[in-house]
Structure formats: C-alpha cells, structure tokens
Design a protein around this motif. Structure first.
Motif, PDB file in Angstrom:
ATOM      1  N   THR A   1       2.809 -19.602  -7.991  1.00 37.61           N
ATOM      2  CA  THR A   1       3.585 -20.639  -7.317  1.00 37.61           C
ATOM      3  C   THR A   1       5.062 -20.571  -7.693  1.00 37.61           C
ATOM      4  N   ILE A   2       5.327 -20.261  -8.971  1.00 38.86           N
ATOM      5  CA  ILE A   2       6.699 -20.331  -9.472  1.00 38.86           C
ATOM      6  C   ILE A   2       7.466 -19.040  -9.260  1.00 38.86           C
ATOM      7  N   PHE A   3       6.806 -17.902  -9.498  1.00 36.95           N
ATOM      8  CA  PHE A   3       7.519 -16.620  -9.527  1.00 36.95           C
ATOM      9  C   PHE A   3       7.299 -15.833  -8.236  1.00 36.95           C
ATOM     10  N   ALA A  46      -0.128 -21.134 -11.507  1.00 36.02           N
ATOM     11  CA  ALA A  46       1.244 -21.559 -11.811  1.00 36.02           C
ATOM     12  C   ALA A  46       2.238 -20.424 -11.594  1.00 36.02           C
ATOM     13  N   THR A  47       1.912 -19.214 -12.076  1.00 36.72           N
ATOM     14  CA  THR A  47       2.848 -18.099 -11.931  1.00 36.72           C
ATOM     15  C   THR A  47       2.977 -17.665 -10.470  1.00 36.72           C
ATOM     16  N   VAL A  65       6.096 -13.686 -17.415  1.00 33.82           N
ATOM     17  CA  VAL A  65       7.316 -14.410 -17.061  1.00 33.82           C
ATOM     18  C   VAL A  65       8.561 -13.583 -17.366  1.00 33.82           C
TER      19      VAL A  65
END
Length: 455
Positions: free
Chosen positions: A273-275, A270-271, A228
C-alpha cells in the motif's frame, strides 16, 4: 543380547565416483555449447574444464582429511549445478560480448577455496555457537553497509543492496543469511525451553508470551526494513522465512507459524500500500499480459512475459545448449537463468535441475536429522531451507507463480556474492553431516535435544 548395528562408512569413494559423473555433466554442458553451434572447442573450454576438475579434486581431498564421514552426495550435486551455470553464462556471453562466464569461473575458484578453508579450520560446527550474538552484530553491520555513503553502489535495477570495493561489487545480504542462521540457531537452542514452557493455551494452540515474541518481532522488523530501505522484496521474504522455519523446528508449535503468517500478511499489505515499487511488482505479476503493463517502465512485465515465451519455445526437450535466444530476455544470466535453461534444456532439463536441487536440500535436512546437538540441527535445517526457499522464490517468480523478485538461483546464476555464500553453506552442511554420520562423535548429554511437542 542387542542386535549389533552396522558401522558408518566414510563413503568418500562413492563421492569420487559421483564427482566423475558431476564433472561429466558440468564440463559436458560447456562442450555442448560449442558443439551444438558447429564450432571447435575453444581454448577457454579447456581452462574451464581443468579449473572445475581441479577445484572438485581439492575439495574432495579436504573432505577425506577433515570430514571423512560427510555426506557423499552434496558435493557432486553442487559441482554439477555450478558447472552447468558456468556453461550457460558463457553461452550468453557470445551475443552480448561480455565476459560474465569468465567472472563466474573466477568467483567459483574463490568460493570453492573459501569453502574448503571453512572445512579445514572449522573442526566442529558447535564452535559457532559461541558467536551467537557476534553473528547478530555482523548481520546488522552487513545489512547497513549498502546504505553507507562512499561504499554504497547506489540503486541498481531498483534495489540498493550492493557495495563497491574498488572494481568489485558485492551483495552483503547473501552473507547475512548465513550469519542470521548462526544467530537464530544459537538463540533458539539456548532459549528453547523458555519459549516452550511459557505462554497461554487457546484451543489446541499454545501461544507464547508477549515478551517472548521479541525475536520474531525483531526478525519481522529486519525483513520489513530490508524491503523499505533497500527495496529488496526477495531478501526480506528470505530472512523472515529463515527465522520462521527455524523456530518451528525448535518448538514444533504451529502457533509460531500462525503468528508469522499474520505478521507477514500485515507487513505485505502495508508495504504494497505504501511503497510504489512493491505495488508495481504485484501488478506486473497479476496483469502480466496487459499491453499497458507489459510496456510500462519502470515496473513493467516484459521481462516475465519474454521469459515465459522463451520457456514455451523450449518445449519438452529444449532447443539445445547454445541454440536458443535466451539473451533476448533481460538479465538472462542472473535473475532469469531458469528461463534461459528452460528454453535450451526444455521441460525435461528443468525437471532434472529441480530434482538435483531436491537431492541437495534433502541431504541437508538429513544432516539436520542425524546430528545429535540442537544447534547443529537448527543450523543445518535453517541453511538448507534458506537455499530451498531462495530457489522457490526465484523459480516461482520466473514461472509467474508468485511476483518476481531479484534473487539469484543458487550455483546457476551469475553473481559472485551469491556463489560465495552458497558454497560456504555447503561447507557448513558438510561439517554438520560429518558430525551426524561419524560413529565416534560425542553425545552431548549436557545440551537439551530437540523433541516434538504437542501444539
């Protein structure tokens, strides 16, 4: 009467002969770069050859004095890889006019001398167990350093993993894989019984209690945090993979691997999708030959595709050292050095390099199997796996088996921090192997041993 066992032998003379072969390979690669181009050997070649030979001799002498029973194969394998890496990096300097090869030679001097100092002053690897939580604290500090204003080198090629020390740049994450390995080995060797005995059995698998999941969750948080805040996908996979293999070696329970895979899948989804930078890398891997993806900036697939075409041009036996055009591939001397070697050495040459790596990894695992104390087993197994996983991640990315990340290929790629960290790992593996093969090593009856348990 019991059958007498054969006494272990130091095997340093065997190492000396293998070093001669390794130096012939490493120094010969530098000579071939010039000879294949029809040039005379430059003065810099003799400096490189003499320096590499002197370093190998110094390290060999240190082993004779301080670790005479250490594995005789590890050092020659590393010297050969390091020498090939310097030769290829210097060959790539000619078209670009840089001096990355000279810097790599300087970092080799520093790395070998530091590794020799580790062997000289660290008389017993078990002393590191005293610094279990100190190693954790050092790991945390090193991971935060690239984010500290004033010493942070900022965003370089999409990742914020470098610090600047005067004219030098350094990647602390390379050292973190060593300090985390020491922490995991110390923690797991101390708390193994607690992890094994407690928990609930569901079917054939025994799962740990929720409060015992703390170390795994912490490792998962660290891995995701690196991704992140530093945008470093490769290091995040490496850190979490290091913990997973060490806890499996400590417990022999598949339930830990299952939980780790679940956490990795959740974090990966999750990463992605988000980043955006993670999503772009996955898209560049899955759709590398799509014209829209190929020319996209940032996050395009041109680097991957050009590397694949370079390796295809090398064919079975390669174009010859110094005769290809690997410089057309971005970061040919660091992230993509496997593609450079594939073009100039061909499939046969790449297979030989992979075989050399396999020899190195298996000798590290052999040291882990042979040592009598659980801390040494976990440390040697973890550090050997870290190098193996690093090779898999970068080689898999270059060959488009998995998404490409920014990791270096140990001992081959240009990069001082990577070279230093991996030479220190070699020193620690040699120290553990010396304890494993030494006939008069004390048997640590006071410490629990690692034995296989049922799932």
């Amino acid at each position: 009467m019991s059958t007498p066992t054969l006494a272990a032998k130091p095997r340093r003379n065997v190492e000396a002969l293998l070093l001669l072969v390794a130096l012939t390979i490493g120094v010969g690669a530098g000579a071939l770069v010039s000879l294949d181009r029809g040039q005379a050997l430059p003065p810099g070649f003799w400096v490189q050859a003499g320096t590499l030979t002197a370093l190998a001799v110094v390290f060999h002498v240190v082993l004779r004095i301080r670790a005479s029973y250490a594995d005789p194969v590890i050092l020659p394998a590393v010297v050969a890889l390091n020498g090939i890496g310097i030769a290829v990096i210097q060959s790539l300097d000619t078209p670009t006019g840089s001096d990355a090869g000279g810097n790599q030679l300087k970092w080799t001097v520093v790395s070998v001398l530091v590794a020799a100092a580790v062997l000289w002053f660290l008389k017993d690897h078990r002393l590191l167990r005293r610094y279990t939580y100190t190693a954790l604290a050092v790991s945390a500090v090193l991971l935060v350093l690239p984010l500290v204003p004033g010493i942070s080198a900022g965003d370089i090629n999409g990742a914020n993993v470098w610090i600047r020390l005067g004219p030098l740049q350094f990647q602390p994450g390379e050292i973190v894989k060593i300090t985390l390995g020491i922490f995991f080995a110390g923690y797991l060797s101390t708390n193994r019984d607690l992890i094994l005995l407690a928990g609930r059995k569901i079917g054939p698998l025994r799962f740990p209690r929720f409060k015992d999941l703390g170390p795994m969750v912490a490792a998962w948080v660290v891995a995701v945090g690196v991704l992140v805040f530093q945008h470093d996908l490769g290091m995040s996979i490496l850190f979490f993979g290091l913990f997973m293999v060490m806890i499996y070696v400590a417990t022999s329970r598949a339930s830990w691997l299952l939980l780790g895979l679940v956490l990795m899948a959740v974090g990966g989804y999750a990463t992605a999708t988000i980043f955006p930078h993670v999503r772009l890398r996955i898209d560049a891997w899955a759709n590398a030959f799509d014209p829209n993806v190929y020319g996209r900036f940032p996050g395009g697939s041109s680097q991957i595709v050009q590397g694949l075409f370079g390796m295809a041009d090398g064919g079975l036996v390669g174009t010859g050292l110094g005769l290809g055009r690997p410089d057309l591939v971005p970061f040919a001397n660091s992230d993509m050095i496997i593609a450079s070697l594939g073009e100039e050495l061909g499939l046969v040459g790449l297979f030989a390099l992979v075989a050399l790596y396999l020899v190195l990894f298996t000798r590290g695992f052999r040291a882990a199997l042979g040592t009598r104390d659980p801390f040494g087993k976990l440390l040697a197994a973890g550090l050997s796996f870290a190098m193996a996983l690093q090779c898999f991640i970068i080689m898999g990315g270059v060959t488009r088996l998995i998404p490409l990340t920014g990791l270096t290929t140990p001992f081959l790629s240009a990069g001082g921090s990577s070279l230093l960290a991996n030479w220190i790992i070699v020193a620690l593996l040699l120290r553990v192997s010396d304890a494993a093969r030494r006939p008069d090593a004390p048997d640590l009856q006071a410490q629990p041993t690692l034995t296989h348990q049922s799932n």
